[in-house]
Design a protein around this motif. Sequence first.
Motif, PDB file in Angstrom:
ATOM      1  N   LYS A  84       0.831  -1.221   0.000  1.00  0.00           N
ATOM      2  CA  LYS A  84       0.000   0.000   0.000  1.00  0.00           C
ATOM      3  C   LYS A  84       0.861   1.266   0.000  1.00  0.00           C
ATOM      4  O   LYS A  84       0.672   2.173  -0.829  1.00  0.00           O
ATOM      5  CB  LYS A  84      -0.923   0.016   1.224  1.00  0.00           C
ATOM      6  CG  LYS A  84      -1.844  -1.188   1.344  1.00  0.00           C
ATOM      7  CD  LYS A  84      -2.805  -1.057   2.499  1.00  0.00           C
ATOM      8  CE  LYS A  84      -2.120  -0.964   3.853  1.00  0.00           C
ATOM      9  NZ  LYS A  84      -1.348  -2.175   4.195  1.00  0.00           N
ATOM     10  N   THR A  85       1.806   1.349   0.926  1.00  0.00           N
ATOM     11  CA  THR A  85       2.646   2.545   1.037  1.00  0.00           C
ATOM     12  C   THR A  85       3.528   2.706  -0.187  1.00  0.00           C
ATOM     13  O   THR A  85       3.727   3.817  -0.686  1.00  0.00           O
ATOM     14  CB  THR A  85       3.500   2.474   2.310  1.00  0.00           C
ATOM     15  OG1 THR A  85       2.636   2.448   3.456  1.00  0.00           O
ATOM     16  CG2 THR A  85       4.429   3.668   2.416  1.00  0.00           C
ATOM     17  N   THR A  86       4.057   1.610  -0.694  1.00  0.00           N
ATOM     18  CA  THR A  86       4.885   1.677  -1.909  1.00  0.00           C
ATOM     19  C   THR A  86       4.074   2.218  -3.073  1.00  0.00           C
ATOM     20  O   THR A  86       4.548   3.079  -3.836  1.00  0.00           O
ATOM     21  CB  THR A  86       5.428   0.277  -2.247  1.00  0.00           C
ATOM     22  OG1 THR A  86       6.170  -0.228  -1.132  1.00  0.00           O
ATOM     23  CG2 THR A  86       6.323   0.323  -3.468  1.00  0.00           C
ATOM     24  N   LEU A 130      -6.480   7.387   0.514  1.00  0.00           N
ATOM     25  CA  LEU A 130      -6.464   6.996   1.918  1.00  0.00           C
ATOM     26  C   LEU A 130      -5.857   5.602   2.030  1.00  0.00           C
ATOM     27  O   LEU A 130      -6.311   4.666   1.367  1.00  0.00           O
ATOM     28  CB  LEU A 130      -7.882   6.994   2.493  1.00  0.00           C
ATOM     29  CG  LEU A 130      -8.702   8.285   2.326  1.00  0.00           C
ATOM     30  CD1 LEU A 130     -10.099   8.107   2.907  1.00  0.00           C
ATOM     31  CD2 LEU A 130      -7.994   9.450   3.002  1.00  0.00           C
ATOM     32  N   VAL A 131      -4.837   5.474   2.861  1.00  0.00           N
ATOM     33  CA  VAL A 131      -4.205   4.179   3.123  1.00  0.00           C
ATOM     34  C   VAL A 131      -4.490   3.834   4.574  1.00  0.00           C
ATOM     35  O   VAL A 131      -4.078   4.569   5.478  1.00  0.00           O
ATOM     36  CB  VAL A 131      -2.682   4.233   2.873  1.00  0.00           C
ATOM     37  CG1 VAL A 131      -2.057   2.859   3.134  1.00  0.00           C
ATOM     38  CG2 VAL A 131      -2.388   4.710   1.462  1.00  0.00           C
ATOM     39  N   VAL A 148      -2.233  12.215  -0.013  1.00  0.00           N
ATOM     40  CA  VAL A 148      -2.111  10.820   0.407  1.00  0.00           C
ATOM     41  C   VAL A 148      -2.062  10.797   1.925  1.00  0.00           C
ATOM     42  O   VAL A 148      -1.181  11.418   2.533  1.00  0.00           O
ATOM     43  CB  VAL A 148      -0.842  10.160  -0.174  1.00  0.00           C
ATOM     44  CG1 VAL A 148      -0.665   8.770   0.399  1.00  0.00           C
ATOM     45  CG2 VAL A 148      -0.927  10.099  -1.691  1.00  0.00           C
ATOM     46  N   ALA A 149      -3.001  10.090   2.513  1.00  0.00           N
ATOM     47  CA  ALA A 149      -3.031   9.924   3.966  1.00  0.00           C
ATOM     48  C   ALA A 149      -2.734   8.466   4.281  1.00  0.00           C
ATOM     49  O   ALA A 149      -3.568   7.587   4.011  1.00  0.00           O
ATOM     50  CB  ALA A 149      -4.396  10.335   4.523  1.00  0.00           C
ATOM     51  N   ASP A 150      -1.532   8.205   4.785  1.00  0.00           N
ATOM     52  CA  ASP A 150      -1.053   6.837   5.015  1.00  0.00           C
ATOM     53  C   ASP A 150      -1.142   6.509   6.496  1.00  0.00           C
ATOM     54  O   ASP A 150      -0.298   6.919   7.288  1.00  0.00           O
ATOM     55  CB  ASP A 150       0.387   6.713   4.514  1.00  0.00           C
ATOM     56  CG  ASP A 150       0.872   5.274   4.503  1.00  0.00           C
ATOM     57  OD1 ASP A 150       0.156   4.400   5.037  1.00  0.00           O
ATOM     58  OD2 ASP A 150       1.953   5.015   3.950  1.00  0.00           O
ATOM     59  N   LEU A 184       1.451  11.152   7.132  1.00  0.00           N
ATOM     60  CA  LEU A 184       1.997   9.847   7.500  1.00  0.00           C
ATOM     61  C   LEU A 184       1.570   9.409   8.896  1.00  0.00           C
ATOM     62  O   LEU A 184       1.220  10.236   9.751  1.00  0.00           O
ATOM     63  CB  LEU A 184       3.522   9.885   7.428  1.00  0.00           C
ATOM     64  CG  LEU A 184       4.127  10.218   6.058  1.00  0.00           C
ATOM     65  CD1 LEU A 184       5.636  10.359   6.167  1.00  0.00           C
ATOM     66  CD2 LEU A 184       3.764   9.156   5.037  1.00  0.00           C
ATOM     67  N   GLN A 185       1.660   8.103   9.116  1.00  0.00           N
ATOM     68  CA  GLN A 185       1.369   7.561  10.445  1.00  0.00           C
ATOM     69  C   GLN A 185       2.348   8.110  11.471  1.00  0.00           C
ATOM     70  O   GLN A 185       1.980   8.395  12.609  1.00  0.00           O
ATOM     71  CB  GLN A 185       1.444   6.037  10.405  1.00  0.00           C
ATOM     72  CG  GLN A 185       1.201   5.371  11.763  1.00  0.00           C
ATOM     73  CD  GLN A 185       1.250   3.863  11.658  1.00  0.00           C
ATOM     74  OE1 GLN A 185       1.339   3.297  10.571  1.00  0.00           O
ATOM     75  NE2 GLN A 185       1.184   3.187  12.789  1.00  0.00           N
ATOM     76  N   GLU A 186       3.622   8.258  11.071  1.00  0.00           N
ATOM     77  CA  GLU A 186       4.645   8.844  11.936  1.00  0.00           C
ATOM     78  C   GLU A 186       5.127  10.128  11.266  1.00  0.00           C
ATOM     79  O   GLU A 186       6.155  10.142  10.586  1.00  0.00           O
ATOM     80  CB  GLU A 186       5.808   7.875  12.138  1.00  0.00           C
ATOM     81  CG  GLU A 186       5.476   6.645  12.962  1.00  0.00           C
ATOM     82  CD  GLU A 186       5.271   6.973  14.433  1.00  0.00           C
ATOM     83  OE1 GLU A 186       5.710   8.059  14.866  1.00  0.00           O
ATOM     84  OE2 GLU A 186       4.674   6.152  15.144  1.00  0.00           O
ATOM     85  N   PRO A 187       4.404  11.225  11.428  1.00  0.00           N
ATOM     86  CA  PRO A 187       4.824  12.475  10.774  1.00  0.00           C
ATOM     87  C   PRO A 187       6.152  12.962  11.332  1.00  0.00           C
ATOM     88  O   PRO A 187       6.507  12.668  12.479  1.00  0.00           O
ATOM     89  CB  PRO A 187       3.684  13.447  11.111  1.00  0.00           C
ATOM     90  CG  PRO A 187       3.096  12.917  12.373  1.00  0.00           C
ATOM     91  CD  PRO A 187       3.213  11.426  12.282  1.00  0.00           C
TER      92      PRO A 187
END
Length: 638
Positions: free
Chosen positions: A419-421, A578-579, A545-547, A460-463
């Motif tokens: 997904k992220t890739t 959206l991821v 993109v929201a991961d 990102l999940q970890e901004p």
Amino acid sequence: MGEHEPLIGVADMATPFFLKDQEAAARAGIWTATRRTPRTVRILVGWAWRASRRLTAAAAAVELTAAVVSTFGLLATADVFTQLLAAGPTPERVLEALPALLVVAGAAAARGLLDSVGAGVQAELSPRIERAAEDELHSGLVRADLVAFDDADFTELVQRAGLAAAIHLRSGVRLVGSLTQATVTLAAAAVAAVLLNPLLLVLVLLAGLPQAWSSVRGGQAQMDMLLRINSDERRRGVTSSLISGRESAAEVRAYTTQHLLLAEHRRISASIADAGVRLARRQNLLTTSGRAVGGLLTGVGYAVLGLVVYLGWLPLALAGTAVLTMQRASGAVGGMLQTVNMLFQTSVYVELFRTCVDDVRSRARPPGRTALAGDPTTIELAGVAFRYPGHSRDALHDVDLVLRAGEVVALVGENGSGKTTLAKLLTGLYLPSAGEVRWDGLSTAEVDADDLHERVAIVLQEPLRWPVTAEKNVRIGRFGEPDPTGERLADAAARSGADAVFDDLPAGLRTVLSREFQGGHDLSGGQWQRIGVARGLYRDAAVVVADEPTAAMDARAEQAVFTSLRAMSGGRSRITVLVTHRLANVRNADQIVVLEHGRISERGTHEELMANRGGYHELFSIQARNYQDIPMEQTGLR
């Protein structure tokens, strides 16, 4: 864990590409190895020239002038000895020798002054060289393609070069100055020796050869040792980080692994120390042998000088000058060899830095040959595959997908599904290994990276936790754009829930969000995620993109964030991706793409995928039973 299996990393790491040159030099013959020093000098002089042509030229002029002055000083000394000793020193001859004595004194004073000026020039030049070299590295890094940072050898090279650059480049420049001074002194003594008797110069140079041999071999021994401890050095860096890092401190203690880590760190450090002791012993043996043979040849040289005087080939009046010349030349040879030895050892780090700069430059994405006409209306992936550096299998294969402006597209799937890739590929952060990603028909490989990324916002999940104020943490993505009333910032904060975070900060928006600074404040993971969402909303980009942006948030905050992200596709015609693992948040997406082992296994709306009763249906049903916030009528189970 086996008896010889390390706790950190693998048992035997292959020699990385950036140490291949050092490996060849360590195994090379003495003549091949000797050529490293001139190459190191050329590299350092090249950086000096780029840093400041004026100061580099001044340094060269000072050293050349010093050579001329030293030569005149030695020749004047010969004149003094001739006038005083030719027929015995008398008051008249002493007076006749005064002009030559004044030249000797003037030459000594001038040489001292020139040395002082040279040191001043070096003091000004060294920081400029360090700054220029560091800027060359960092300028390349900001242009390096993102995929380069997924290469473990590349990141290790950058870390090593960055840490070593400041110390070794500065010391390397000083060593080049010392080598120049020693060369100037030797050149002056050589001119005087040739004028007195060419045999004197040959004797001095022969005496220096054993020391030169031991110096080069000692440098090669150091290179060989550095290659042998490469794996241990990398492991020690990891254990040191785990022991001292703030992020790891809590879990290390909670799992009582601090003693295990300390024992591993001590074991690795002991192995490195043992290698250092073995190197020191070998270098000491080489140095002692070189000095012993060199000293023996020096004694032979003085004996030959006595024979030359005895045979009348050199007047007795010039014998004193000859002794002084040999002493000065011998001292210059010794100083030069010591400096060359240090330069040879420094060349390891200079070459490492040069390799790093060259490698970073080679990893820059080629400049685009075309420009986007505007924000994309479609993003199309055709036969796309992607493989990470050093991996034997593709992370994505044969992906065909179309995203349209105004749509909300959800990428779902289990961990490692790609997904992220895929998100990084469609935004142009990665370029595909095969196939094409096209924005309005233009391949992302053909478009300038800045042109693409200017239209992208990623949450990102970890901004990234910027060590700046809360306000700048939100505005950083559009820092150059004015927001005089703060209305844009307030809107992003309200829609992300970050306004509640700001209200609790001791200095509000002016609070520095980092414990690295006095008065700084830290946030929880969920609070940082709200800041990250606010940053993405503030950027107001065409492709969002929201991961996994809400993994650390509570259910209420998560629902509010996804509502805001879905709403971004309205108004301005955006493409929103959206991821997420939490399928309840993507029920209203225009298109849901299910990934499995790097391939698209399903796609469609929530209703279509539930009707298919495939992998999406199974995952959604499991989550519906686990999370009570999904009404049964929306699960498709009734």
